[in-house]
Design an enzyme around this catalytic site. Structure first.
Site, short mmCIF file in Angstrom:
data_model
loop_
_atom_site.label_atom_id
_atom_site.label_comp_id
_atom_site.label_asym_id
_atom_site.label_seq_id
_atom_site.Cartn_x
_atom_site.Cartn_y
_atom_site.Cartn_z
N HIS A 1 38.05 30.32 40.58
CA HIS A 1 37.99 31.54 40.82
C HIS A 1 39.89 31.37 41.94
O HIS A 1 39.71 30.28 42.76
CB HIS A 1 37.26 31.76 42.09
CG HIS A 1 37.21 32.96 42.86
ND1 HIS A 1 37.05 34.20 42.86
CD2 HIS A 1 38.30 33.48 44.26
CE1 HIS A 1 37.37 34.77 43.02
NE2 HIS A 1 37.79 34.57 44.20
N HIS B 1 43.85 38.17 36.97
CA HIS B 1 43.80 38.36 35.19
C HIS B 1 44.35 38.75 34.85
O HIS B 1 45.18 39.10 36.07
CB HIS B 1 42.55 38.94 35.37
CG HIS B 1 42.44 40.61 36.01
ND1 HIS B 1 41.91 41.14 37.52
CD2 HIS B 1 43.10 41.47 35.76
CE1 HIS B 1 42.86 41.36 37.94
NE2 HIS B 1 42.98 42.25 36.77
P1 5GP Z 1 43.33 45.06 37.62
O1 5GP Z 1 43.41 46.98 37.86
O2 5GP Z 1 42.53 44.56 39.09
O3 5GP Z 1 44.57 44.67 37.44
O4 5GP Z 1 42.76 45.18 36.48
C1 5GP Z 1 40.79 45.27 35.96
C2 5GP Z 1 39.93 45.75 35.06
O5 5GP Z 1 38.93 45.16 34.98
C3 5GP Z 1 40.50 46.81 34.79
O6 5GP Z 1 41.50 47.60 33.78
C4 5GP Z 1 39.20 47.85 34.74
O7 5GP Z 1 38.96 48.65 33.69
C5 5GP Z 1 38.25 46.26 34.24
N1 5GP Z 1 37.34 46.00 34.30
C6 5GP Z 1 36.30 46.71 35.43
N2 5GP Z 1 34.85 46.51 35.15
C7 5GP Z 1 34.78 45.54 34.42
C8 5GP Z 1 33.54 45.30 33.99
O8 5GP Z 1 32.36 45.14 34.83
N3 5GP Z 1 34.08 44.64 32.78
C9 5GP Z 1 35.06 44.81 32.14
N4 5GP Z 1 34.97 43.80 30.16
N5 5GP Z 1 36.36 45.48 32.53
C10 5GP Z 1 36.51 45.56 33.98
ZN ZN Z 2 35.88 35.26 40.85
#
Ligand code: 5GP
Ligand code: ZN
Length: 106
Positions: A46, A98
């Site tokens: 993490h 990520h």
């Molecule tokens: P960020 O905006 O934080 O860079 O991207 C987070 C990503 O995580 C988003 O593209 C969103 O669609 C994805 N995401 C959010 N919740 C979940 C989940 O429960 N499962 C999966 N597989 N993706 C998720």
């Molecule tokens: Zn985490």
């Protein structure tokens, strides 16, 4: 981290479509894809965001990029995009580092 969604995905306590995993990394499909292929590459460790990486994470972060390349090769991708959102103002919603991998074809 107990209440972190992506830690729980890495531990398979929350289900996801995992396409690759090893000791250090898990790669799974984004639930709300922004391209025909949209994967998320995460370290099992993490770390909050790019803004929180330290000198000791150098090797891990290098391996994260190599994992992106490995998975892209496995999908026979000719080209793809990699990006990190950093911090709320940078569009980061999930506070576990990520790398987004996006490609025009599956
Ligand atoms: P960020 O905006 O934080 O860079 O991207 C987070 C990503 O995580 C988003 O593209 C969103 O669609 C994805 N995401 C959010 N919740 C979940 C989940 O429960 N499962 C999966 N597989 N993706 C998720
Ligand atoms: Zn985490």
């Amino acid at each position: 981290m107990k209440d972190c969604l992506f830690c729980n995905i890495a531990k398979k306590e929350v289900s996801s479509d995992i396409v690759y995993e090893d000791e250090q990394f898990v790669v799974f499909a984004d639930i709300n894809p922004q391209a025909p292929l949209h994967l998320l590459i995460i370290p099992r460790k993490h770390i909050h965001s790019i803004d929180h990486i330290e000198e000791k994470d150098k090797e891990l972060m290098g391996s994260l990029i190599l994992t992106a390349k490995k998975v892209a090769r496995q999908h026979n991708l000719a080209g793809y995009k990699l990006h990190f959102n950093v911090g709320k103002e940078g569009g980061q919603v999930i506070d576990h580092i990520h790398l987004h991998l996006l490609a025009d074809r599956k």
